[in-house]
Design an enzyme around this catalytic site. Sequence first.
Site, mmCIF file in Angstrom:
data_model
loop_
_atom_site.group_PDB
_atom_site.id
_atom_site.type_symbol
_atom_site.label_atom_id
_atom_site.label_comp_id
_atom_site.label_asym_id
_atom_site.label_seq_id
_atom_site.Cartn_x
_atom_site.Cartn_y
_atom_site.Cartn_z
ATOM 1 N N CYS A 1 0.799 -1.230 0.000
ATOM 2 C CA CYS A 1 0.000 0.000 0.000
ATOM 3 C C CYS A 1 0.833 1.283 0.000
ATOM 4 O O CYS A 1 0.283 2.369 -0.176
ATOM 5 C CB CYS A 1 -0.951 -0.006 1.195
ATOM 6 N N HIS B 1 -3.284 7.528 6.387
ATOM 7 C CA HIS B 1 -3.447 6.248 5.691
ATOM 8 C C HIS B 1 -4.869 5.745 5.929
ATOM 9 O O HIS B 1 -5.541 5.331 4.991
ATOM 10 C CB HIS B 1 -2.408 5.257 6.186
ATOM 11 N N HIS C 1 -9.797 1.579 -0.490
ATOM 12 C CA HIS C 1 -8.350 1.419 -0.454
ATOM 13 C C HIS C 1 -7.890 0.956 -1.831
ATOM 14 O O HIS C 1 -8.189 -0.164 -2.253
ATOM 15 C CB HIS C 1 -7.970 0.395 0.617
#
Length: 397
Positions: A161, A293, A327
């Site tokens: 990520c 995040h 995401h």
Amino acid sequence: MGRILVTGIGLISAIGNTVAENRQSLTAGRSGIGKAAHLRSKYAGSLPFGEIKKSTEALMELQPEAYPGVTRTDLIALHALNEAISDARLSGADLRKSSTALISASTVGGMCLTDTMYADANAGTPTGSPYLSAYSNSASTLFLQSFFGIGGIVNTFNTACSSSANALMYGARLLQNGLAEKVIAGGTDSLAKFTINGFNALMILSDAPCRPFDINRKGLNLGEAGGFIVLEKEETIAPSRTVYAELKGFGNNNDAYHPSSTSESADGPFLCMQGALQTAGLRPEDIDFINAHGTATENNDETESVAMLRLFDKVPAFSSTKSYTGHTLGAAGAVEAIYSILNLHHQEVYPSLNFETPIEKTGLTPARAYQKQPLQYVMSNSFGFGGNCSSLIFSKY
């Protein structure tokens, strides 16, 4: 070494097919998370996703000719990169120069067509599957290099990520060390059975729109996106060019704790934010806003909150734009860097969605309403599996 400036941006996500459309959704507090229309998965009807509203067939319209083995991941990247190049007014001659670099990132790559490749393999055709060469995470980068004729350094990052945040960091270092004059950096990922089934096995997918930093968060929503940023050194930019922001600092550290979780003390997130401040020559109190995040998983939101409380005497305003896009994995760092750039360029804050109650242990509340706000420095956090944690700091120009 000269300042590193942002001269072009391109973006496609669940909340818009262009940078302008994305900003419209952010300012309106309009999420793109919902029922998937194009995804082929048994979970398409039961889980929400941040799916791009264009079909794969519609994305193919950008191709002037047929390219064998092109995947949805490639086409999403093509869409975003085309906008970034146009925005930065880069010519074909600019792209072909050996001083123009392309640094991309992806985690899904051609795995979005695993089923198709498997069927081709079982069909026993003598030529094999056209998707075999497109299977790696670097295939989308090679496709973009070929399509646009990129003449300089080309590289691909796969650090989960944090992938495209690290692509931007690497691109900045190429500029600082005189290895490139222009860098196009970013990332792309599409929704795929491979990642959906994997995240579902980890039991961190939510059956409702995600709720970052809320005590009752249930997990993340997967999304897809492509985002690219053109970086150039200040001394090489013509006076007439648009400059959106400066990439002021960056930091990367590894938590080295667990394959998919950060430690309770949040060493990786803390150290990468601290490192970004050091390279930028800033103090914690200089940061005006954080694009967190903020995955809405039990582990991430608590440990990211712990890291912010460790670093800041007073935690600045923050939010998670994953509540809009889901995401987007390898694209997330670039997507959220662009949102941070928009924060600065338009002097505005985009709120987290679906938040109600703070996490009891940390008590932090993200921004809950869109507002105009003076901003000089914005931090963007991206934390990857394996503990690979990265932070970028952008400055108003």
